[in-house]
Design a protein around this motif. Structure first.
Motif, PDB file in Angstrom:
ATOM      1  N   CYS A   1       9.858  -0.824   0.457  1.00 34.25           N
ATOM      2  CA  CYS A   1      11.264  -1.222   0.429  1.00 34.25           C
ATOM      3  C   CYS A   1      11.946  -0.890  -0.894  1.00 34.25           C
ATOM      4  O   CYS A   1      13.175  -0.837  -0.959  1.00 34.25           O
ATOM      5  CB  CYS A   1      11.389  -2.726   0.698  1.00 34.25           C
ATOM      6  N   ASP A   2      11.162  -0.663  -1.940  1.00 35.38           N
ATOM      7  CA  ASP A   2      11.742  -0.328  -3.248  1.00 35.38           C
ATOM      8  C   ASP A   2      10.662   0.348  -4.088  1.00 35.38           C
ATOM      9  O   ASP A   2       9.530   0.545  -3.635  1.00 35.38           O
ATOM     10  CB  ASP A   2      12.269  -1.596  -3.938  1.00 35.38           C
ATOM     11  N   ARG A   3      11.005   0.671  -5.324  1.00 43.30           N
ATOM     12  CA  ARG A   3      10.063   1.315  -6.231  1.00 43.30           C
ATOM     13  C   ARG A   3       8.919   0.352  -6.577  1.00 43.30           C
ATOM     14  O   ARG A   3       9.143  -0.822  -6.831  1.00 43.30           O
ATOM     15  CB  ARG A   3      10.787   1.774  -7.491  1.00 43.30           C
ATOM     16  N   ILE A   4       7.714   0.877  -6.593  1.00 42.88           N
ATOM     17  CA  ILE A   4       6.506   0.057  -6.715  1.00 42.88           C
ATOM     18  C   ILE A   4       6.055  -0.006  -8.171  1.00 42.88           C
ATOM     19  O   ILE A   4       6.024   1.011  -8.879  1.00 42.88           O
ATOM     20  CB  ILE A   4       5.384   0.628  -5.832  1.00 42.88           C
ATOM     21  N   LEU A   5       5.673  -1.209  -8.599  1.00 36.56           N
ATOM     22  CA  LEU A   5       5.163  -1.416  -9.949  1.00 36.56           C
ATOM     23  C   LEU A   5       3.646  -1.616  -9.971  1.00 36.56           C
ATOM     24  O   LEU A   5       2.980  -1.231 -10.924  1.00 36.56           O
ATOM     25  CB  LEU A   5       5.846  -2.629 -10.582  1.00 36.56           C
ATOM     26  N   LYS A   6       3.100  -2.232  -8.926  1.00 36.94           N
ATOM     27  CA  LYS A   6       1.662  -2.530  -8.903  1.00 36.94           C
ATOM     28  C   LYS A   6       1.207  -2.671  -7.463  1.00 36.94           C
ATOM     29  O   LYS A   6       1.985  -3.065  -6.592  1.00 36.94           O
ATOM     30  CB  LYS A   6       1.382  -3.835  -9.666  1.00 36.94           C
ATOM     31  N   GLY A   7      -0.059  -2.370  -7.217  1.00 34.74           N
ATOM     32  CA  GLY A   7      -0.627  -2.531  -5.889  1.00 34.74           C
ATOM     33  C   GLY A   7      -2.012  -3.129  -5.950  1.00 34.74           C
ATOM     34  O   GLY A   7      -2.708  -3.008  -6.954  1.00 34.74           O
ATOM     35  N   VAL A   8      -2.414  -3.791  -4.853  1.00 33.21           N
ATOM     36  CA  VAL A   8      -3.776  -4.297  -4.728  1.00 33.21           C
ATOM     37  C   VAL A   8      -4.158  -4.223  -3.253  1.00 33.21           C
ATOM     38  O   VAL A   8      -3.353  -4.550  -2.371  1.00 33.21           O
ATOM     39  CB  VAL A   8      -3.916  -5.741  -5.269  1.00 33.21           C
ATOM     40  N   LEU A   9      -5.361  -3.747  -2.991  1.00 32.84           N
ATOM     41  CA  LEU A   9      -5.846  -3.584  -1.626  1.00 32.84           C
ATOM     42  C   LEU A   9      -6.471  -4.898  -1.163  1.00 32.84           C
ATOM     43  O   LEU A   9      -7.393  -5.419  -1.784  1.00 32.84           O
ATOM     44  CB  LEU A   9      -6.867  -2.450  -1.571  1.00 32.84           C
ATOM     45  N   SER A  12      -7.501  -5.410   2.216  1.00 31.67           N
ATOM     46  CA  SER A  12      -8.530  -5.032   3.181  1.00 31.67           C
ATOM     47  C   SER A  12      -8.399  -3.534   3.415  1.00 31.67           C
ATOM     48  O   SER A  12      -7.587  -2.865   2.753  1.00 31.67           O
ATOM     49  CB  SER A  12      -8.354  -5.807   4.498  1.00 31.67           C
ATOM     50  N   SER A  13      -9.156  -2.982   4.354  1.00 32.58           N
ATOM     51  CA  SER A  13      -9.066  -1.544   4.589  1.00 32.58           C
ATOM     52  C   SER A  13      -7.705  -1.139   5.134  1.00 32.58           C
ATOM     53  O   SER A  13      -7.303   0.018   5.022  1.00 32.58           O
ATOM     54  CB  SER A  13     -10.170  -1.112   5.562  1.00 32.58           C
ATOM     55  N   ASP A  14      -6.967  -2.091   5.715  1.00 34.47           N
ATOM     56  CA  ASP A  14      -5.663  -1.779   6.297  1.00 34.47           C
ATOM     57  C   ASP A  14      -4.490  -2.470   5.610  1.00 34.47           C
ATOM     58  O   ASP A  14      -3.348  -2.054   5.785  1.00 34.47           O
ATOM     59  CB  ASP A  14      -5.645  -2.163   7.792  1.00 34.47           C
ATOM     60  N   LEU A  15      -4.740  -3.542   4.872  1.00 36.73           N
ATOM     61  CA  LEU A  15      -3.664  -4.311   4.258  1.00 36.73           C
ATOM     62  C   LEU A  15      -3.574  -4.030   2.759  1.00 36.73           C
ATOM     63  O   LEU A  15      -4.585  -4.060   2.051  1.00 36.73           O
ATOM     64  CB  LEU A  15      -3.874  -5.813   4.469  1.00 36.73           C
ATOM     65  N   VAL A  16      -2.355  -3.776   2.292  1.00 37.19           N
ATOM     66  CA  VAL A  16      -2.132  -3.529   0.872  1.00 37.19           C
ATOM     67  C   VAL A  16      -0.918  -4.331   0.427  1.00 37.19           C
ATOM     68  O   VAL A  16       0.067  -4.455   1.159  1.00 37.19           O
ATOM     69  CB  VAL A  16      -1.926  -2.021   0.596  1.00 37.19           C
ATOM     70  N   ALA A  17      -1.023  -4.924  -0.754  1.00 32.90           N
ATOM     71  CA  ALA A  17       0.097  -5.662  -1.342  1.00 32.90           C
ATOM     72  C   ALA A  17       0.673  -4.838  -2.481  1.00 32.90           C
ATOM     73  O   ALA A  17      -0.077  -4.261  -3.281  1.00 32.90           O
ATOM     74  CB  ALA A  17      -0.368  -7.022  -1.858  1.00 32.90           C
ATOM     75  N   VAL A  18       2.004  -4.787  -2.566  1.00 33.77           N
ATOM     76  CA  VAL A  18       2.662  -4.071  -3.656  1.00 33.77           C
ATOM     77  C   VAL A  18       3.782  -4.935  -4.221  1.00 33.77           C
ATOM     78  O   VAL A  18       4.479  -5.639  -3.488  1.00 33.77           O
ATOM     79  CB  VAL A  18       3.237  -2.704  -3.199  1.00 33.77           C
ATOM     80  N   SER A  19       3.921  -4.906  -5.545  1.00 36.95           N
ATOM     81  CA  SER A  19       5.051  -5.570  -6.193  1.00 36.95           C
ATOM     82  C   SER A  19       6.107  -4.519  -6.466  1.00 36.95           C
ATOM     83  O   SER A  19       5.791  -3.389  -6.860  1.00 36.95           O
ATOM     84  CB  SER A  19       4.613  -6.254  -7.479  1.00 36.95           C
ATOM     85  N   CYS A  20       7.362  -4.890  -6.260  1.00 38.12           N
ATOM     86  CA  CYS A  20       8.448  -3.913  -6.362  1.00 38.12           C
ATOM     87  C   CYS A  20       9.498  -4.347  -7.372  1.00 38.12           C
ATOM     88  O   CYS A  20       9.569  -5.523  -7.759  1.00 38.12           O
ATOM     89  CB  CYS A  20       9.100  -3.699  -4.996  1.00 38.12           C
TER      90      CYS A  20
END
Length: 421
Positions: A247-255, A257-265
């Protein structure tokens, strides 16, 4: 103090007398209305205080039951030995836990004070470079920095230097494989033992704030970057096997599970995406007043650290409810380290105070339970670089889960071993 001594009674009596005087002389309906409101105010005050008194009596009774059978000598020794100090510091949080579930307070206190101190010992240095990423696996430490190499350390010795085109923003080490997010926007996969590149993935238009992550299932690689793209890669495939536009520019990510990823924007939110349904986020986490630049996991919860100076815990099983907000460190505009270890969180600090600092939070408590500062960096200080510009950029734990080791790095290229006491 009596009712009249409190001031309430005397004020009311004076008001009553005044009202009566006006009535005798032809008082108005407004005077009678004021008298009625005054009476209702006093009655409601009394009712509310009696309710609080009954609640306090019930709480004291429950405390007496919980205290029953405990040694008086133990109580006295706690008071005299200084053991009450950490309890008093975090009393409000602990009382809140006790009121919600008195039976779990022992476990909460055990988790909260499992560790009470942090020690930092400088292990090595990466030649004064700004460290962007750390990855620890079975004693081997990969360091991504402003240098044109990713250095691999065993203890304090550099055992390999993996070349990158300009510099690397992030890295992840798993066994003999090293994944690198490098400028200007590529993802590289290396065999560390042979110092040989296995694959190179092109797709991102920016390497800024790139996070690279190994999936534990299937051996795929996930990357997320400031261009707002999230890709899943497999060795042998030139194009990503799956992609998501955030939805916006990404600052950080963490996996997750094999299908789910969290990103801070940069829009101040954290998003959970599912590669199986990539068209929209499954959960949007809102609460930070500034952009979150750090992410990690803690006992099944997602944790985000923001430049608003807070760290938030999110319960993804409850549709992303924010279950705790931590405050007590300084975080204004830098990328500072954030990591979990057992029941605690560790974070850096980008305040002006020198030298760099690490804070430790219990997952149950709002304020830090310990803070430690690094030793003064004499080399940089003597060279004219402001000591206050140094801060902890990265904190990492062992990826394999087989080791309790923790490492940290700062803007001056120093690598630290973290011990929790």
């Amino acid at each position: 103090m009596s009712y009249n001594d409190s001031g309430y009674g005397s004020s009311f009596n004076a008001s009553s007398a005044a009202a009566g005087h006006h009535h005798d002389g032809g008082g108005t309906s407004k005077d009678r209305e004021i008298q009625k409101l005054s009476l209702e105010f006093l009655l409601e005050c009394r009712r509310q205080k009696l309710l609080r008194l009954e609640k306090l009596k019930a709480e004291v009774s429950r405390l007496e039951v919980d205290l029953a059978g405990r040694s008086v000598n133990t109580e006295r020794s706690c008071a005299s030995s200084g053991a009450m100090a950490p309890i008093m510091t975090h009393l409000t949080d602990l009382e809140s836990h006790y009121e919600r579930d008195a039976t779990s307070i022992g476990a909460v206190i055990k988790d909260s004070f499992l560790y009470h101190d942090i020690e930092l010992s400088r292990v090595t240095s990466t030649s004064s470079s700004h460290v962007y990423g750390l990855s620890l696996d079975r004693g081997a430490l990969a360091v991504a920095s402003s240098l044109p190499t990713v250095n691999i350390f065993m203890k304090e010795h550099c055992v390999a230097k993996i070349p990158v085109e300009v510099s690397a923003w992030s890295c992840q080490l798993t066994g003999d494989q090293l994944c690198i997010g490098e400028f200007p926007g590529s993802v590289a996969l290396w065999d560390v033992r042979r110092e040989e590149k296995i694959a190179s993935f092109e797709g991102h238009t920016s390497a800024r704030h790139m996070t690279v992550m190994f999936s534990q299932v299937g051996g795929s690689v996930v990357s997320a970057a400031f261009d707002g793209k999230i890709y899943k890669w497999e060795s042998g495939e030139r194009a990503p096997i799956s992609s998501i536009t955030a939805c916006d520019r990404i600052l950080k990510g963490v996996l997750l599970s094999s299908d789910l990823v969290a990103v801070s924007c940069i829009d101040k939110a954290v998003y959970i995406y599912d590669f199986r349904r990539p068209d929209r986020p499954t959960i949007k986490l809102v609460g930070h007043s500034q952009a979150p630049s750090g992410l990690c996991q803690l006992d099944g919860r997602l944790v985000s650290g923001s430049v608003d100076g807070t760290i938030r815990q999110w319960d993804l099983a409850s549709a992303g409810q924010c279950v705790r907000v931590h405050r007590g460190h300084t975080h204004t505009d830098k990328f500072i380290g954030l990591e979990s270890h057992g029941p605690v969180l560790l974070c850096g600090d980008d305040g002006l105070e020198a030298p760099a600092r690490v804070h430790m939070y219990s997952k149950h408590l709002t304020a830090p339970i310990a803070t430690v500062a690094t030793e003064q960096d004499e080399d940089h200080h003597a060279g004219g670089r402001a000591a206050g510009t140094n801060y902890i950029t990265c904190i990492t734990k062992d990826n394999s889960g087989q080791d309790e080791e923790l490492r940290a790095a700062d803007t001056h290229g120093n690598i630290y071993h973290i011990s929790l006491k």
